[in-house]
Design a protein around this motif. Structure first.
Motif, PDB file in Angstrom:
ATOM      1  N   ASP A   3       0.831  -1.178   0.078  1.00  8.14           N
ATOM      2  CA  ASP A   3       0.070  -0.035  -0.112  1.00  8.14           C
ATOM      3  C   ASP A   3       0.953   1.197   0.024  1.00  8.14           C
ATOM      4  O   ASP A   3       0.525   2.139  -0.725  1.00  8.14           O
ATOM      5  CB  ASP A   3      -0.833  -0.063   1.165  1.00  8.14           C
ATOM      6  N   LYS A   4       1.963   1.306   0.797  1.00 10.48           N
ATOM      7  CA  LYS A   4       2.949   2.493   0.785  1.00 10.48           C
ATOM      8  C   LYS A   4       3.436   2.709  -0.523  1.00 10.48           C
ATOM      9  O   LYS A   4       3.795   3.821  -1.068  1.00 10.48           O
ATOM     10  CB  LYS A   4       3.762   2.244   2.049  1.00 10.48           C
ATOM     11  N   ILE A   5       4.092   1.666  -1.044  1.00  8.33           N
ATOM     12  CA  ILE A   5       4.634   1.729  -2.431  1.00  8.33           C
ATOM     13  C   ILE A   5       3.710   2.242  -3.539  1.00  8.33           C
ATOM     14  O   ILE A   5       4.035   3.284  -4.314  1.00  8.33           O
ATOM     15  CB  ILE A   5       5.036   0.434  -3.049  1.00  8.33           C
ATOM     16  N   GLU A   6       2.527   1.786  -3.461  1.00  6.77           N
ATOM     17  CA  GLU A   6       1.323   2.129  -4.324  1.00  6.77           C
ATOM     18  C   GLU A   6       0.850   3.743  -4.156  1.00  6.77           C
ATOM     19  O   GLU A   6       0.737   4.375  -5.133  1.00  6.77           O
ATOM     20  CB  GLU A   6       0.268   1.200  -4.466  1.00  6.77           C
ATOM     21  N   ALA A   7       0.894   4.033  -2.953  1.00  9.45           N
ATOM     22  CA  ALA A   7       0.497   5.303  -2.750  1.00  9.45           C
ATOM     23  C   ALA A   7       1.601   6.424  -3.208  1.00  9.45           C
ATOM     24  O   ALA A   7       1.424   7.462  -3.470  1.00  9.45           O
ATOM     25  CB  ALA A   7       0.440   5.618  -1.120  1.00  9.45           C
ATOM     26  N   ALA A   8       3.117   5.947  -2.863  1.00  7.80           N
ATOM     27  CA  ALA A   8       3.971   6.710  -3.505  1.00  7.80           C
ATOM     28  C   ALA A   8       4.275   6.672  -4.832  1.00  7.80           C
ATOM     29  O   ALA A   8       4.470   7.891  -5.488  1.00  7.80           O
ATOM     30  CB  ALA A   8       5.466   6.081  -2.945  1.00  7.80           C
ATOM     31  N   ALA A   9       3.882   6.052  -5.416  1.00  7.18           N
ATOM     32  CA  ALA A   9       3.957   5.849  -6.968  1.00  7.18           C
ATOM     33  C   ALA A   9       2.556   6.656  -7.681  1.00  7.18           C
ATOM     34  O   ALA A   9       2.740   6.919  -8.720  1.00  7.18           O
ATOM     35  CB  ALA A   9       4.261   4.481  -7.508  1.00  7.18           C
ATOM     36  N   GLN A  10       1.450   6.054  -7.023  1.00  6.60           N
ATOM     37  CA  GLN A  10       0.330   6.550  -7.648  1.00  6.60           C
ATOM     38  C   GLN A  10      -0.298   6.082  -9.049  1.00  6.60           C
ATOM     39  O   GLN A  10      -1.377   6.391  -9.350  1.00  6.60           O
ATOM     40  CB  GLN A  10       0.033   8.131  -7.493  1.00  6.60           C
ATOM     41  N   ASP A  25      22.497   1.687   6.401  1.00  6.09           N
ATOM     42  CA  ASP A  25      22.097   2.584   7.623  1.00  6.09           C
ATOM     43  C   ASP A  25      20.541   2.609   7.502  1.00  6.09           C
ATOM     44  O   ASP A  25      19.880   3.460   7.562  1.00  6.09           O
ATOM     45  CB  ASP A  25      22.795   3.767   7.696  1.00  6.09           C
ATOM     46  N   GLY A  26      19.846   1.342   7.094  1.00  6.41           N
ATOM     47  CA  GLY A  26      18.525   1.348   7.222  1.00  6.41           C
ATOM     48  C   GLY A  26      17.798   1.629   6.151  1.00  6.41           C
ATOM     49  O   GLY A  26      16.660   1.455   6.008  1.00  6.41           O
ATOM     50  N   LEU A  27      18.449   1.872   4.952  1.00  5.84           N
ATOM     51  CA  LEU A  27      18.090   2.196   3.793  1.00  5.84           C
ATOM     52  C   LEU A  27      17.910   0.807   2.941  1.00  5.84           C
ATOM     53  O   LEU A  27      18.725   0.229   2.960  1.00  5.84           O
ATOM     54  CB  LEU A  27      18.773   3.198   2.979  1.00  5.84           C
ATOM     55  N   GLU A  28      16.622   0.564   2.706  1.00  7.07           N
ATOM     56  CA  GLU A  28      16.528  -0.956   2.024  1.00  7.07           C
ATOM     57  C   GLU A  28      15.893  -0.672   0.773  1.00  7.07           C
ATOM     58  O   GLU A  28      14.946   0.166   0.430  1.00  7.07           O
ATOM     59  CB  GLU A  28      15.385  -1.538   2.882  1.00  7.07           C
ATOM     60  N   ALA A  29      16.243  -1.398  -0.092  1.00  7.86           N
ATOM     61  CA  ALA A  29      15.852  -1.502  -1.286  1.00  7.86           C
ATOM     62  C   ALA A  29      14.549  -2.832  -1.399  1.00  7.86           C
ATOM     63  O   ALA A  29      14.928  -3.850  -0.991  1.00  7.86           O
ATOM     64  CB  ALA A  29      16.654  -1.720  -2.686  1.00  7.86           C
ATOM     65  N   VAL A  30      13.533  -2.408  -1.891  1.00  4.68           N
ATOM     66  CA  VAL A  30      12.154  -3.644  -2.071  1.00  4.68           C
ATOM     67  C   VAL A  30      11.970  -3.802  -3.398  1.00  4.68           C
ATOM     68  O   VAL A  30      11.408  -2.857  -4.022  1.00  4.68           O
ATOM     69  CB  VAL A  30      11.114  -3.126  -1.138  1.00  4.68           C
ATOM     70  N   ILE A  39       8.301  -5.299 -13.241  1.00  4.72           N
ATOM     71  CA  ILE A  39       9.057  -5.280 -11.860  1.00  4.72           C
ATOM     72  C   ILE A  39       9.443  -3.947 -11.749  1.00  4.72           C
ATOM     73  O   ILE A  39       9.406  -2.972 -12.386  1.00  4.72           O
ATOM     74  CB  ILE A  39      10.041  -6.218 -11.879  1.00  4.72           C
ATOM     75  N   GLY A  40       9.888  -3.587 -10.289  1.00  6.36           N
ATOM     76  CA  GLY A  40      10.116  -2.212  -9.849  1.00  6.36           C
ATOM     77  C   GLY A  40      10.594  -2.364  -8.664  1.00  6.36           C
ATOM     78  O   GLY A  40      10.516  -3.557  -7.993  1.00  6.36           O
ATOM     79  N   TYR A  41      11.233  -1.408  -7.977  1.00  4.28           N
ATOM     80  CA  TYR A  41      11.951  -1.426  -6.612  1.00  4.28           C
ATOM     81  C   TYR A  41      11.399  -0.163  -5.826  1.00  4.28           C
ATOM     82  O   TYR A  41      11.303   1.035  -6.655  1.00  4.28           O
ATOM     83  CB  TYR A  41      13.264  -1.609  -6.699  1.00  4.28           C
ATOM     84  N   ALA A  42      11.424   0.024  -4.605  1.00  5.81           N
ATOM     85  CA  ALA A  42      11.209   1.189  -3.875  1.00  5.81           C
ATOM     86  C   ALA A  42      12.489   1.331  -2.972  1.00  5.81           C
ATOM     87  O   ALA A  42      12.669   0.153  -2.451  1.00  5.81           O
ATOM     88  CB  ALA A  42       9.925   1.164  -3.084  1.00  5.81           C
ATOM     89  N   GLU A  48       9.400   4.811   5.506  1.00  3.37           N
ATOM     90  CA  GLU A  48       8.954   5.824   4.454  1.00  3.37           C
ATOM     91  C   GLU A  48       9.267   5.499   3.189  1.00  3.37           C
ATOM     92  O   GLU A  48      10.696   5.140   3.066  1.00  3.37           O
ATOM     93  CB  GLU A  48       9.526   7.081   5.237  1.00  3.37           C
ATOM     94  N   ILE A  49       8.778   5.717   2.151  1.00  5.37           N
ATOM     95  CA  ILE A  49       9.301   5.509   0.647  1.00  5.37           C
ATOM     96  C   ILE A  49       9.887   6.680   0.146  1.00  5.37           C
ATOM     97  O   ILE A  49       9.505   7.917   0.522  1.00  5.37           O
ATOM     98  CB  ILE A  49       8.017   5.262  -0.229  1.00  5.37           C
ATOM     99  N   HIS A  50      11.313   6.691  -0.103  1.00  3.09           N
ATOM    100  CA  HIS A  50      11.834   7.546  -0.623  1.00  3.09           C
ATOM    101  C   HIS A  50      11.997   7.782  -1.891  1.00  3.09           C
ATOM    102  O   HIS A  50      12.454   8.650  -2.696  1.00  3.09           O
ATOM    103  CB  HIS A  50      13.462   7.484   0.141  1.00  3.09           C
TER     104      HIS A  50
END
Length: 130
Positions: A3-10, A25-30, A39-42, A48-50
């Motif tokens: 849901d967060k990824i979809e909301a960020a990309a819209q 340092d806590g930055l994660e690629a999903v 496919i894609g990544y966030a 929080e989605i960056h």
């Protein structure tokens, strides 16, 4: 997370989260699969989605600050390594990077680049799986 990824990309609809990869340092690629099989990544930090990127191709790369993110669908799920040719100015030698892909049909990996390289490009024929 979907849901967060979809909301960020819209503009996208996530079917499944395939894997994640800690960058620093806590930055994660999903890595995610869209409902239309793209496919894609966030990039996520502190929940929080960056940044979000998706592609119409089987493989691509992206750069976030001084990290290169490689993502895609393997040519053969048995492949465990990918070597990519980094394009540099003509007066500099070619630079090759090999990353371990792990198991499965899809991959998501990253590596850090020297600050002096600033921006990285890969050759169109510069991807070799093995």
């Amino acid at each position: 997370m979907k849901d967060k990824i979809e909301a960020a990309a819209q503009e996208i609809h996530v079917e499944e989260i395939l894997q994640s990869h800690l960058i620093e340092d806590g930055l994660e690629a999903v890595l995610f699969l869209l409902k239309d099989d793209r496919i894609g990544y966030a990039l996520v930090k502190d929940d929080e989605i960056h940044h979000v990127l998706w592609t119409n191709t089987n493989q691509t790369y992206d750069q976030y600050q001084h990290h290169v993110i490689l993502l895609g669908k393997k040519e053969d799920p048995a492949h465990t390594r990918l070597t990519a040719t980094i394009i540099r100015p003509l007066d500099q030698p070619k630079n090759y990077r090999t990353v371990e892909l792990g198991e499965g049909e899809y991959y998501l990996e990253s590596f850090e680049i020297p600050k002096e390289d600033e921006q990285v490009r890969f050759g169109e024929d510069g991807w070799r799986f093995n």
